[in-house]
Motif scaffolding. Structure first.
Motif, PDB file in Angstrom:
ATOM      1  N   GLU A  16      50.140  60.172 103.050  1.00  0.00           N
ATOM      2  CA  GLU A  16      51.719  60.459 102.120  1.00  0.00           C
ATOM      3  C   GLU A  16      51.498  59.917 100.658  1.00  0.00           C
ATOM      4  O   GLU A  16      52.069  60.438  99.892  1.00  0.00           O
ATOM      5  CB  GLU A  16      52.645  59.717 103.056  1.00  0.00           C
ATOM      6  N   ARG A  17      50.845  58.933 100.517  1.00  0.00           N
ATOM      7  CA  ARG A  17      50.887  58.499  98.948  1.00  0.00           C
ATOM      8  C   ARG A  17      49.872  59.145  98.083  1.00  0.00           C
ATOM      9  O   ARG A  17      50.184  59.443  96.910  1.00  0.00           O
ATOM     10  CB  ARG A  17      50.122  56.683  99.152  1.00  0.00           C
ATOM     11  N   ALA A  18      49.018  59.865  98.843  1.00  0.00           N
ATOM     12  CA  ALA A  18      48.366  61.061  98.148  1.00  0.00           C
ATOM     13  C   ALA A  18      48.877  62.230  98.243  1.00  0.00           C
ATOM     14  O   ALA A  18      48.312  63.255  97.859  1.00  0.00           O
ATOM     15  CB  ALA A  18      46.923  61.020  98.973  1.00  0.00           C
ATOM     16  N   GLN A  19      50.103  62.389  98.626  1.00  0.00           N
ATOM     17  CA  GLN A  19      50.903  63.655  98.671  1.00  0.00           C
ATOM     18  C   GLN A  19      50.258  64.601  99.509  1.00  0.00           C
ATOM     19  O   GLN A  19      50.403  65.762  99.175  1.00  0.00           O
ATOM     20  CB  GLN A  19      51.291  64.315  97.131  1.00  0.00           C
ATOM     21  N   HIS A  20      49.573  64.540 100.469  1.00  0.00           N
ATOM     22  CA  HIS A  20      49.107  65.164 101.842  1.00  0.00           C
ATOM     23  C   HIS A  20      49.874  64.881 102.880  1.00  0.00           C
ATOM     24  O   HIS A  20      49.797  63.681 103.430  1.00  0.00           O
ATOM     25  CB  HIS A  20      47.596  64.715 102.122  1.00  0.00           C
ATOM     26  N   GLN A  21      50.605  66.010 103.477  1.00  0.00           N
ATOM     27  CA  GLN A  21      51.332  65.775 104.470  1.00  0.00           C
ATOM     28  C   GLN A  21      50.595  65.918 105.748  1.00  0.00           C
ATOM     29  O   GLN A  21      49.707  66.768 106.046  1.00  0.00           O
ATOM     30  CB  GLN A  21      52.590  66.942 104.546  1.00  0.00           C
ATOM     31  N   LEU A  22      50.731  65.030 106.797  1.00  0.00           N
ATOM     32  CA  LEU A  22      50.083  64.826 108.151  1.00  0.00           C
ATOM     33  C   LEU A  22      51.318  64.999 109.031  1.00  0.00           C
ATOM     34  O   LEU A  22      52.298  64.580 108.809  1.00  0.00           O
ATOM     35  CB  LEU A  22      49.422  63.776 108.154  1.00  0.00           C
ATOM     36  N   PRO A  23      50.898  65.542 110.194  1.00  0.00           N
ATOM     37  CA  PRO A  23      51.956  65.412 111.211  1.00  0.00           C
ATOM     38  C   PRO A  23      52.472  64.023 111.683  1.00  0.00           C
ATOM     39  O   PRO A  23      51.721  63.182 111.583  1.00  0.00           O
ATOM     40  CB  PRO A  23      51.434  66.408 112.481  1.00  0.00           C
ATOM     41  N   HIS A  24      53.638  63.792 111.938  1.00  0.00           N
ATOM     42  CA  HIS A  24      54.267  62.532 112.143  1.00  0.00           C
ATOM     43  C   HIS A  24      55.528  62.845 112.922  1.00  0.00           C
ATOM     44  O   HIS A  24      56.227  63.618 112.695  1.00  0.00           O
ATOM     45  CB  HIS A  24      54.278  61.555 111.056  1.00  0.00           C
ATOM     46  N   GLY A  25      56.111  61.670 113.577  1.00  0.00           N
ATOM     47  CA  GLY A  25      57.284  61.698 114.218  1.00  0.00           C
ATOM     48  C   GLY A  25      57.890  60.286 114.136  1.00  0.00           C
ATOM     49  O   GLY A  25      58.486  59.850 113.000  1.00  0.00           O
ATOM     50  N   CYS A  26      57.791  59.226 115.099  1.00  0.00           N
ATOM     51  CA  CYS A  26      58.545  58.162 115.275  1.00  0.00           C
ATOM     52  C   CYS A  26      57.812  56.890 114.290  1.00  0.00           C
ATOM     53  O   CYS A  26      58.181  56.125 113.994  1.00  0.00           O
ATOM     54  CB  CYS A  26      58.100  57.447 116.614  1.00  0.00           C
ATOM     55  N   ARG A  27      56.451  57.121 113.842  1.00  0.00           N
ATOM     56  CA  ARG A  27      55.717  56.081 112.988  1.00  0.00           C
ATOM     57  C   ARG A  27      55.467  54.834 113.690  1.00  0.00           C
ATOM     58  O   ARG A  27      55.261  53.900 113.064  1.00  0.00           O
ATOM     59  CB  ARG A  27      56.412  56.136 111.733  1.00  0.00           C
ATOM     60  N   MET A  28      55.638  54.841 115.150  1.00  0.00           N
ATOM     61  CA  MET A  28      55.367  53.643 115.727  1.00  0.00           C
ATOM     62  C   MET A  28      54.335  53.792 116.774  1.00  0.00           C
ATOM     63  O   MET A  28      54.120  52.878 117.543  1.00  0.00           O
ATOM     64  CB  MET A  28      56.646  53.056 116.492  1.00  0.00           C
ATOM     65  N   GLY A  29      53.838  55.033 117.019  1.00  0.00           N
ATOM     66  CA  GLY A  29      52.712  55.156 117.968  1.00  0.00           C
ATOM     67  C   GLY A  29      53.222  55.579 119.554  1.00  0.00           C
ATOM     68  O   GLY A  29      52.462  55.545 120.381  1.00  0.00           O
ATOM     69  N   ILE A  30      54.573  55.884 119.620  1.00  0.00           N
ATOM     70  CA  ILE A  30      55.145  56.271 121.106  1.00  0.00           C
ATOM     71  C   ILE A  30      55.135  57.668 120.991  1.00  0.00           C
ATOM     72  O   ILE A  30      54.830  58.147 122.185  1.00  0.00           O
ATOM     73  CB  ILE A  30      56.546  55.758 120.795  1.00  0.00           C
TER      74      ILE A  30
END
Length: 73
Positions: A16-30
């Motif tokens: 995200e810092r490099a402005q490259h979008q990766l899939p994500h959701g909860c950001r907690m590994g759940i």
């Protein structure tokens, strides 16, 4: 794509810092929405401390790369 990941960053945060979008959701590994294939190297799960070395899916929101890890995202 090659990313520099800081010592306190996850793979997802570095992307995200490099402005490259990766899939994500909860950001907690759940939710497992952030899975991408590990193609080379190793990552450490920051929740469990487990080291993953085998190619296969890893959660970018809770992993930090060990030296020489590469991702196919």
């Amino acid at each position: 794509m090659t990313l520099e990941v800081g010592p306190d960053e996850t793979v997802l945060e570095a992307a995200e810092r490099a402005q490259h979008q990766l899939p994500h959701g909860c950001r907690m590994g759940i939710c497992h929405s952030c899975l991408v294939p590990l193609t080379d190297g190793a990552v450490t799960n920051i929740r469990t401390g487990e080291l993953h070395r085998e190619p296969g899916p890893v959660q970018t929101c809770v992993t930090r790369p060990a030296p020489h890890a590469a991702f196919d995202a």
